[in-house]
Scaffold this motif. Sequence first.
Motif, PDB file in Angstrom:
ATOM      1  N   ARG A 145       0.808  -1.281   0.213  1.00  0.00           N
ATOM      2  CA  ARG A 145      -0.092  -0.062   0.046  1.00  0.00           C
ATOM      3  C   ARG A 145       0.971   1.391  -0.055  1.00  0.00           C
ATOM      4  NH1 ARG A 145      -5.271  -0.006   1.803  1.00  0.00           N
ATOM      5  NH2 ARG A 145      -5.013   1.826   2.741  1.00  0.00           N
ATOM      6  N   ASP A 146       1.962   1.207   0.673  1.00  0.00           N
ATOM      7  CA  ASP A 146       2.720   2.308   1.011  1.00  0.00           C
ATOM      8  C   ASP A 146       3.739   2.805   0.004  1.00  0.00           C
ATOM      9  OD1 ASP A 146       1.441   2.872   3.245  1.00  0.00           O
ATOM     10  OD2 ASP A 146       2.899   2.106   4.476  1.00  0.00           O
ATOM     11  N   VAL A 147       4.308   1.569  -0.597  1.00  0.00           N
ATOM     12  CA  VAL A 147       5.254   1.693  -1.669  1.00  0.00           C
ATOM     13  C   VAL A 147       5.045   1.146  -2.986  1.00  0.00           C
ATOM     14  CG1 VAL A 147       7.762   1.159  -2.115  1.00  0.00           C
ATOM     15  CG2 VAL A 147       7.052   1.336   0.167  1.00  0.00           C
ATOM     16  N   GLY A 148       4.292   0.262  -3.114  1.00  0.00           N
ATOM     17  CA  GLY A 148       4.033  -0.700  -4.372  1.00  0.00           C
ATOM     18  C   GLY A 148       3.065   0.247  -5.054  1.00  0.00           C
ATOM     19  N   ARG A 149       2.062   1.013  -4.573  1.00  0.00           N
ATOM     20  CA  ARG A 149       1.341   1.708  -5.231  1.00  0.00           C
ATOM     21  C   ARG A 149       2.089   2.640  -6.189  1.00  0.00           C
ATOM     22  NH1 ARG A 149      -0.357   6.597  -2.631  1.00  0.00           N
ATOM     23  NH2 ARG A 149       0.443   6.927  -0.929  1.00  0.00           N
ATOM     24  N   HIS A 150       3.356   3.008  -5.684  1.00  0.00           N
ATOM     25  CA  HIS A 150       3.854   4.166  -6.574  1.00  0.00           C
ATOM     26  C   HIS A 150       4.566   3.466  -7.881  1.00  0.00           C
ATOM     27  CE1 HIS A 150       3.263   7.261  -3.707  1.00  0.00           C
ATOM     28  NE2 HIS A 150       3.770   6.395  -2.570  1.00  0.00           N
ATOM     29  N   PHE A 151       4.484   2.335  -8.119  1.00  0.00           N
ATOM     30  CA  PHE A 151       5.130   1.532  -9.450  1.00  0.00           C
ATOM     31  C   PHE A 151       4.227   1.139 -10.328  1.00  0.00           C
ATOM     32  CE2 PHE A 151       8.253   1.610  -6.009  1.00  0.00           C
ATOM     33  CZ  PHE A 151       9.471   1.651  -6.733  1.00  0.00           C
ATOM     34  N   SER A 173      10.971 -14.864 -11.755  1.00  0.00           N
ATOM     35  CA  SER A 173      10.009 -14.993 -10.770  1.00  0.00           C
ATOM     36  C   SER A 173       9.392 -13.722 -10.185  1.00  0.00           C
ATOM     37  CB  SER A 173      10.993 -15.969  -9.549  1.00  0.00           C
ATOM     38  OG  SER A 173      11.910 -15.038  -9.060  1.00  0.00           O
ATOM     39  N   PHE A 174       8.364 -13.929  -9.404  1.00  0.00           N
ATOM     40  CA  PHE A 174       7.803 -12.688  -9.022  1.00  0.00           C
ATOM     41  C   PHE A 174       8.692 -12.257  -7.847  1.00  0.00           C
ATOM     42  CE2 PHE A 174       5.016 -10.736  -5.388  1.00  0.00           C
ATOM     43  CZ  PHE A 174       4.350  -9.790  -6.255  1.00  0.00           C
ATOM     44  N   LEU A 175       9.464 -13.199  -7.204  1.00  0.00           N
ATOM     45  CA  LEU A 175      10.488 -12.423  -6.120  1.00  0.00           C
ATOM     46  C   LEU A 175      11.385 -11.808  -6.980  1.00  0.00           C
ATOM     47  CD1 LEU A 175      11.854 -12.927  -3.352  1.00  0.00           C
ATOM     48  CD2 LEU A 175      13.016 -14.788  -4.243  1.00  0.00           C
ATOM     49  N   GLU A 176      12.105 -11.904  -8.053  1.00  0.00           N
ATOM     50  CA  GLU A 176      13.022 -11.185  -8.670  1.00  0.00           C
ATOM     51  C   GLU A 176      12.476  -9.728  -9.431  1.00  0.00           C
ATOM     52  OE1 GLU A 176      16.054 -13.635 -11.074  1.00  0.00           O
ATOM     53  OE2 GLU A 176      14.021 -14.482 -11.257  1.00  0.00           O
ATOM     54  N   PHE A 177      10.998  -9.983  -9.660  1.00  0.00           N
ATOM     55  CA  PHE A 177      10.278  -8.920 -10.141  1.00  0.00           C
ATOM     56  C   PHE A 177      10.215  -7.718  -9.207  1.00  0.00           C
ATOM     57  CE2 PHE A 177       6.346  -6.700 -11.775  1.00  0.00           C
ATOM     58  CZ  PHE A 177       6.804  -6.402 -13.018  1.00  0.00           C
ATOM     59  N   ASN A 178      10.342  -8.063  -7.919  1.00  0.00           N
ATOM     60  CA  ASN A 178      10.436  -7.042  -7.072  1.00  0.00           C
ATOM     61  C   ASN A 178      11.515  -6.507  -6.508  1.00  0.00           C
ATOM     62  OD1 ASN A 178       7.390  -7.063  -5.144  1.00  0.00           O
ATOM     63  ND2 ASN A 178       7.790  -9.046  -6.065  1.00  0.00           N
ATOM     64  N   TYR A 179      12.700  -6.849  -7.183  1.00  0.00           N
ATOM     65  CA  TYR A 179      14.013  -6.520  -6.660  1.00  0.00           C
ATOM     66  C   TYR A 179      14.088  -4.940  -6.780  1.00  0.00           C
ATOM     67  CZ  TYR A 179      19.050  -6.056  -6.377  1.00  0.00           C
ATOM     68  OH  TYR A 179      20.404  -5.778  -5.781  1.00  0.00           O
ATOM     69  N   SER A 180      13.706  -4.295  -8.027  1.00  0.00           N
ATOM     70  CA  SER A 180      13.655  -2.925  -8.395  1.00  0.00           C
ATOM     71  C   SER A 180      12.968  -1.834  -7.308  1.00  0.00           C
ATOM     72  CB  SER A 180      13.321  -2.643  -9.715  1.00  0.00           C
ATOM     73  OG  SER A 180      12.060  -2.704  -9.874  1.00  0.00           O
ATOM     74  N   ILE A 181      11.762  -2.541  -6.630  1.00  0.00           N
ATOM     75  CA  ILE A 181      11.156  -1.877  -5.890  1.00  0.00           C
ATOM     76  C   ILE A 181      11.800  -1.949  -4.521  1.00  0.00           C
ATOM     77  CG2 ILE A 181       8.858  -1.696  -4.471  1.00  0.00           C
ATOM     78  CD1 ILE A 181       7.458  -3.245  -6.839  1.00  0.00           C
ATOM     79  N   MET A 182      12.610  -3.125  -3.892  1.00  0.00           N
ATOM     80  CA  MET A 182      13.277  -2.895  -2.831  1.00  0.00           C
ATOM     81  C   MET A 182      14.441  -2.260  -2.699  1.00  0.00           C
ATOM     82  SD  MET A 182      13.133  -7.092  -2.317  1.00  0.00           S
ATOM     83  CE  MET A 182      14.199  -7.366  -0.964  1.00  0.00           C
ATOM     84  N   GLN A 183      15.256  -2.081  -4.152  1.00  0.00           N
ATOM     85  CA  GLN A 183      16.435  -1.137  -4.338  1.00  0.00           C
ATOM     86  C   GLN A 183      15.794   0.318  -4.079  1.00  0.00           C
ATOM     87  OE1 GLN A 183      19.131  -2.075  -7.539  1.00  0.00           O
ATOM     88  NE2 GLN A 183      19.740   0.076  -7.445  1.00  0.00           N
ATOM     89  N   ALA A 184      14.762   0.691  -4.748  1.00  0.00           N
ATOM     90  CA  ALA A 184      14.255   2.096  -4.781  1.00  0.00           C
ATOM     91  C   ALA A 184      13.761   2.418  -3.341  1.00  0.00           C
ATOM     92  CB  ALA A 184      13.071   2.256  -5.572  1.00  0.00           C
ATOM     93  N   TYR A 185      13.278   1.448  -2.631  1.00  0.00           N
ATOM     94  CA  TYR A 185      12.887   1.815  -1.107  1.00  0.00           C
ATOM     95  C   TYR A 185      14.158   2.023  -0.331  1.00  0.00           C
ATOM     96  CZ  TYR A 185      10.688   1.292   3.357  1.00  0.00           C
ATOM     97  OH  TYR A 185      10.267   1.406   4.747  1.00  0.00           O
ATOM     98  N   ASP A 186      15.304   1.426  -0.776  1.00  0.00           N
ATOM     99  CA  ASP A 186      16.371   1.544  -0.012  1.00  0.00           C
ATOM    100  C   ASP A 186      16.990   3.019   0.013  1.00  0.00           C
ATOM    101  OD1 ASP A 186      17.036  -1.113   0.644  1.00  0.00           O
ATOM    102  OD2 ASP A 186      18.387  -1.738  -1.119  1.00  0.00           O
ATOM    103  N   PHE A 187      16.943   3.664  -1.112  1.00  0.00           N
ATOM    104  CA  PHE A 187      17.123   5.090  -1.181  1.00  0.00           C
ATOM    105  C   PHE A 187      16.185   5.696  -0.636  1.00  0.00           C
ATOM    106  CE2 PHE A 187      18.552   7.810  -5.151  1.00  0.00           C
ATOM    107  CZ  PHE A 187      19.325   8.738  -3.929  1.00  0.00           C
ATOM    108  N   VAL A 188      15.003   5.526  -0.392  1.00  0.00           N
ATOM    109  CA  VAL A 188      14.069   6.402   0.565  1.00  0.00           C
ATOM    110  C   VAL A 188      14.553   6.004   2.062  1.00  0.00           C
ATOM    111  CG1 VAL A 188      11.619   6.752   1.210  1.00  0.00           C
ATOM    112  CG2 VAL A 188      12.565   6.340  -1.282  1.00  0.00           C
ATOM    113  N   GLY A 216      11.375   8.733  -3.866  1.00  0.00           N
ATOM    114  CA  GLY A 216      11.766   9.856  -3.034  1.00  0.00           C
ATOM    115  C   GLY A 216      10.734  10.877  -2.904  1.00  0.00           C
ATOM    116  N   ARG A 217      10.683  11.211  -4.225  1.00  0.00           N
ATOM    117  CA  ARG A 217       9.789  12.631  -4.691  1.00  0.00           C
ATOM    118  C   ARG A 217       8.244  12.024  -4.259  1.00  0.00           C
ATOM    119  NH1 ARG A 217       6.863  13.235  -9.058  1.00  0.00           N
ATOM    120  NH2 ARG A 217       7.859  11.661 -10.193  1.00  0.00           N
ATOM    121  N   ARG A 218       7.917  10.930  -4.510  1.00  0.00           N
ATOM    122  CA  ARG A 218       6.319  10.578  -4.361  1.00  0.00           C
ATOM    123  C   ARG A 218       6.086  10.180  -2.990  1.00  0.00           C
ATOM    124  NH1 ARG A 218       6.078   6.628  -9.684  1.00  0.00           N
ATOM    125  NH2 ARG A 218       5.768   8.103 -11.150  1.00  0.00           N
ATOM    126  N   MET A 219       6.894   9.710  -2.120  1.00  0.00           N
ATOM    127  CA  MET A 219       6.741   9.454  -0.712  1.00  0.00           C
ATOM    128  C   MET A 219       7.132  10.390   0.432  1.00  0.00           C
ATOM    129  SD  MET A 219       7.591   5.223  -0.408  1.00  0.00           S
ATOM    130  CE  MET A 219       6.984   5.504   1.245  1.00  0.00           C
TER     131      MET A 219
END
Length: 414
Positions: A145-151, A173-188, A216-219
């Motif tokens: 809800r907090d992060v995934g909705r921005h992608f 895999s769906f697991l790998e598909f989430n990698y870029s979201i996790m890396q983006a969240y690291d920055f924030v 970062g801009r959106r959250m």
Amino acid sequence: MPAAPQFQSEFLRTFVARGAYYDCSGPAELDALFARERVTAYIGFDCTADSLHVGSLVQLMTLRRLQQAGHKPILLMGGGTTKAGDPSGKDETRQLLTAEQIEANKQSILSGVKHLLTFGDGPSDALLVDNAEWLDKLDYIPFLRDVGRHFSVNRMLTMDSVKLRLDREQPLSFLEFNYSIMQAYDFVELNKRYGCKLQSSGSDQWGNVVSGIELGRRMAQVQLFGLTTPLLTTASGAKMGKTAAGAVWLNKDRVSSYDYWQFWRNTEDGDVGRFLRLFTDMPETEIGRLEKLQGAEINDAKEKLATEATRILHGDAHAIAARVTAKLAFEDGVSAEGLPTISARLPDGILNLAVAAGLAASNSEARKLIANNGLKLNDTAVSDPKLMVDVSALQDGVLKLSSGKKKHVLVKPS
């Protein structure tokens, strides 16, 4: 490669001059940021193996350059993202590692590279952070809800790390598909915790970097920046850091100091100046002189590159030992397995040093060795068994003791 802007800030001008610049977001704004404040910046490394390799060295040197310019680097270890696996450049899903394997890899990686930076509590001291600190604690539904909705899935499907895998009809895999979201969240998260405003990476990670900037801009309504380095190839077009024997690892237990020195010594003529700028701390005036050498003299520049690159990663004693070993191997025919090195408190008697180095079993045997002109100090025969050796005898920070033509030991002052 995009043309580099005409930066005014010290760090970015140096970064371009050292050949490390590929591209950045908001060049004018980033330049102004570096000119007005101490910038906190991070680079992340996953823990998929027990050592990084030479391909990661440009990024490590970026953190080093940041600190040298008075900025604050963050070395981010991917204890969390390693559990997902970066799909970039891979046709198959990475092997899933246990938490224990990831931790062991992390500690091993750090043992090989953390001395490149100065860690501590000072304004420009480096920080060591593991993204497992926050990723392991995320609740699934709140994260969606907090992060995934921005992608946008539509956009994620166009990212190279995803698109290339799908174009080759390889499963993702769906697991790998989430990698870029996790890396983006690291920055924030790093921005929130440490005021981090810049992520640096290789140019192949640009899509993930941009995702972090936008998140970062959106959250948090903050302006974040990205800075990328080129993916290196040699003058002949070969991939940097690959040899016939495989990857050139940074940890000494994976690639010896001698083999590491030899890797740099074997640099192609056309790469000498570029690699001196990227992988050493040598000043531009000296690099400019070395890269102009022609014919057989270019080998002097290659040896300087090898010694300085090894010095930065493995330390003075190992770099000097590797250089001396190479000389002995190629000029005197000695087996190039790396010279043994001992530590000794100076001043000390030559007899004690000979015994400590294993060149004689006792002081009396050392005396006999000297009487027969069989013991050498820095390639000069020792004639006085009462000789006291002090720091004035050091050459490049070490002493070289020899017995005959085949036995050599380096002595480092303790």
